[in-house]
Design a protein around this motif. Sequence first.
Motif, mmCIF file in Angstrom:
data_model
loop_
_atom_site.group_PDB
_atom_site.id
_atom_site.type_symbol
_atom_site.label_atom_id
_atom_site.label_comp_id
_atom_site.label_asym_id
_atom_site.label_seq_id
_atom_site.Cartn_x
_atom_site.Cartn_y
_atom_site.Cartn_z
ATOM 1 N N TYR A 1 78.759 -25.582 79.743
ATOM 2 C CA TYR A 1 79.916 -26.085 79.591
ATOM 3 C C TYR A 1 81.249 -25.328 79.337
ATOM 4 C CZ TYR A 1 76.474 -29.717 78.627
ATOM 5 O OH TYR A 1 75.536 -30.600 78.587
ATOM 6 N N VAL A 2 81.090 -23.773 79.491
ATOM 7 C CA VAL A 2 82.179 -22.898 79.386
ATOM 8 C C VAL A 2 82.489 -22.572 80.817
ATOM 9 C CG1 VAL A 2 83.176 -21.002 78.433
ATOM 10 C CG2 VAL A 2 81.657 -22.422 77.013
ATOM 11 N N LYS A 3 83.532 -22.747 81.480
ATOM 12 C CA LYS A 3 84.128 -22.423 82.634
ATOM 13 C C LYS A 3 84.359 -20.700 82.818
ATOM 14 C CE LYS A 3 85.877 -26.764 84.610
ATOM 15 N NZ LYS A 3 86.954 -27.158 85.163
ATOM 16 N N ALA A 4 83.846 -20.048 83.711
ATOM 17 C CA ALA A 4 84.217 -18.550 83.809
ATOM 18 C C ALA A 4 85.740 -18.406 83.951
ATOM 19 C CB ALA A 4 83.425 -17.968 85.011
ATOM 20 N N PHE A 5 86.389 -17.441 83.513
ATOM 21 C CA PHE A 5 87.753 -17.271 83.610
ATOM 22 C C PHE A 5 87.837 -15.850 83.834
ATOM 23 C CE2 PHE A 5 86.734 -17.357 78.927
ATOM 24 C CZ PHE A 5 87.574 -16.313 78.365
ATOM 25 N N ASP A 6 89.164 -15.197 84.352
ATOM 26 C CA ASP A 6 89.484 -14.013 84.469
ATOM 27 C C ASP A 6 90.405 -13.489 83.344
ATOM 28 O OD1 ASP A 6 87.937 -13.483 86.572
ATOM 29 O OD2 ASP A 6 89.244 -14.487 88.246
ATOM 30 N N ILE A 7 90.382 -12.179 82.995
ATOM 31 C CA ILE A 7 91.370 -11.382 82.139
ATOM 32 C C ILE A 7 91.973 -10.434 83.011
ATOM 33 C CG2 ILE A 7 90.595 -12.588 79.932
ATOM 34 C CD1 ILE A 7 89.251 -9.739 79.371
ATOM 35 N N ARG A 8 93.369 -10.073 82.617
ATOM 36 C CA ARG A 8 93.849 -9.161 83.332
ATOM 37 C C ARG A 8 94.547 -8.135 82.461
ATOM 38 N NH1 ARG A 8 98.579 -8.356 86.974
ATOM 39 N NH2 ARG A 8 97.968 -7.064 88.818
ATOM 40 N N LEU A 9 94.221 -6.883 82.313
ATOM 41 C CA LEU A 9 95.041 -5.912 81.427
ATOM 42 C C LEU A 9 95.125 -4.523 82.025
ATOM 43 C CD1 LEU A 9 92.437 -4.470 78.757
ATOM 44 C CD2 LEU A 9 91.610 -5.732 80.787
ATOM 45 N N ASN A 10 95.846 -3.665 81.281
ATOM 46 C CA ASN A 10 96.242 -2.460 81.753
ATOM 47 C C ASN A 10 95.067 -1.628 81.584
ATOM 48 O OD1 ASN A 10 97.372 0.279 81.893
ATOM 49 N ND2 ASN A 10 99.497 -0.718 81.656
ATOM 50 N N SER A 11 94.829 -0.701 82.436
ATOM 51 C CA SER A 11 93.631 0.169 82.286
ATOM 52 C C SER A 11 93.829 1.155 81.041
ATOM 53 C CB SER A 11 93.397 1.078 83.610
ATOM 54 O OG SER A 11 94.427 1.853 83.607
ATOM 55 N N THR A 12 95.035 1.299 80.450
ATOM 56 C CA THR A 12 95.287 2.318 79.329
ATOM 57 C C THR A 12 94.560 1.502 78.020
ATOM 58 O OG1 THR A 12 97.450 1.530 79.047
ATOM 59 C CG2 THR A 12 96.866 3.470 80.390
ATOM 60 N N GLU A 13 94.472 0.022 78.229
ATOM 61 C CA GLU A 13 93.868 -0.444 77.096
ATOM 62 C C GLU A 13 92.346 -0.766 77.232
ATOM 63 O OE1 GLU A 13 97.801 -3.375 76.197
ATOM 64 O OE2 GLU A 13 96.826 -3.788 78.052
ATOM 65 N N TYR A 14 91.891 -0.425 78.166
ATOM 66 C CA TYR A 14 90.202 -0.603 78.431
ATOM 67 C C TYR A 14 89.480 0.023 77.398
ATOM 68 C CZ TYR A 14 86.130 -0.753 80.850
ATOM 69 O OH TYR A 14 84.672 -0.834 81.674
#
Length: 330
Positions: free
Chosen positions: A188-201
Amino acid sequence: MESPAVTFTLAYLVFAVCFVFPPDEVRSAGLTVQSLLAAWLGSEDAAFVQYHLRRSTSTLLAHSLLPLGYYLAVTSALAYYWSRKGWNNHPLARTLAVHALPQSGWREVASSINTEFRRIDKFATGAPGARVIVTDTWVIKVTTYCLHVAQQQDIHLTVTDSRQHELTPDSNMPVQFLTIRVASINPYVKAFDIRLNSTEYGELREKLRAPIINAANVVIHQSLSDLFLETFTSLVEINQTYSVPSTQELEPCIGCMQTIANIKLVKNCQEPNEGECQQCYCRPMWCLTCMGKWFASRQDQQHPETWLSSQVPCPTCRAKFCILDVCIIR
């Protein structure tokens, strides 16, 4: 909600047609622009041209507001519907409800999120319209109109894309953005994308319980020096090369002892100012990667825009050189 929406749309359409092309019944009821604004329009008999100047302008303005009126009425009705029954009808409440235990509801889930969000050890990044928040239990993406929520224990994370802005002399900060797919085993939970700076990885990984799969085989730059090293290498590769005498044997790089020395510092930039770039007479002792790391380590970390145009001392003899002086050995 579909049936009321359709009914309202049809009713508003009838109203709009009658307002633009009023039948006799509407005119007699005084529901026209001329009747509603009669006090401002004045008398047609007293000033015919001025009357119609005001009438045509006000009519155009009133008709142009009809679509806006429809959207305002629809969104107001939707907002009222969402607020009914203590916000139980709101999409966010329904999103949280799928995470609730059998004997609880969405409010208990909301209370858990509220409590964890107040903690100072949460991970939070992103612009107001695309924020990413990771707490001990939850992964949350905040967008302009909705909230995506997934439980850490249920998710799989995959790096699906990487976009990089190269470091240039006029840029303030080189940036690599990673796109990570968050998929839950909860149907029941739809997949979603998150986007972030690689320095915060690295900070993100420390807060996550689940591993992140690099499906796109992306080389993730987690520091400014990593990004600079890639740019440094690409620029050195277009410099003129250096030929060593056939009798000279190259030795392993004294920086890493893993790679054969493959660069030589040769003054090529023709810097006219005394005390800037100088000729280095050292034999080849460094590999390109180690020299790039040395170059980055000698820079002002607060001003990356100056890195490409700066000079640093040779790690062996201290003669100053710039990127133009770094030559790959043929």
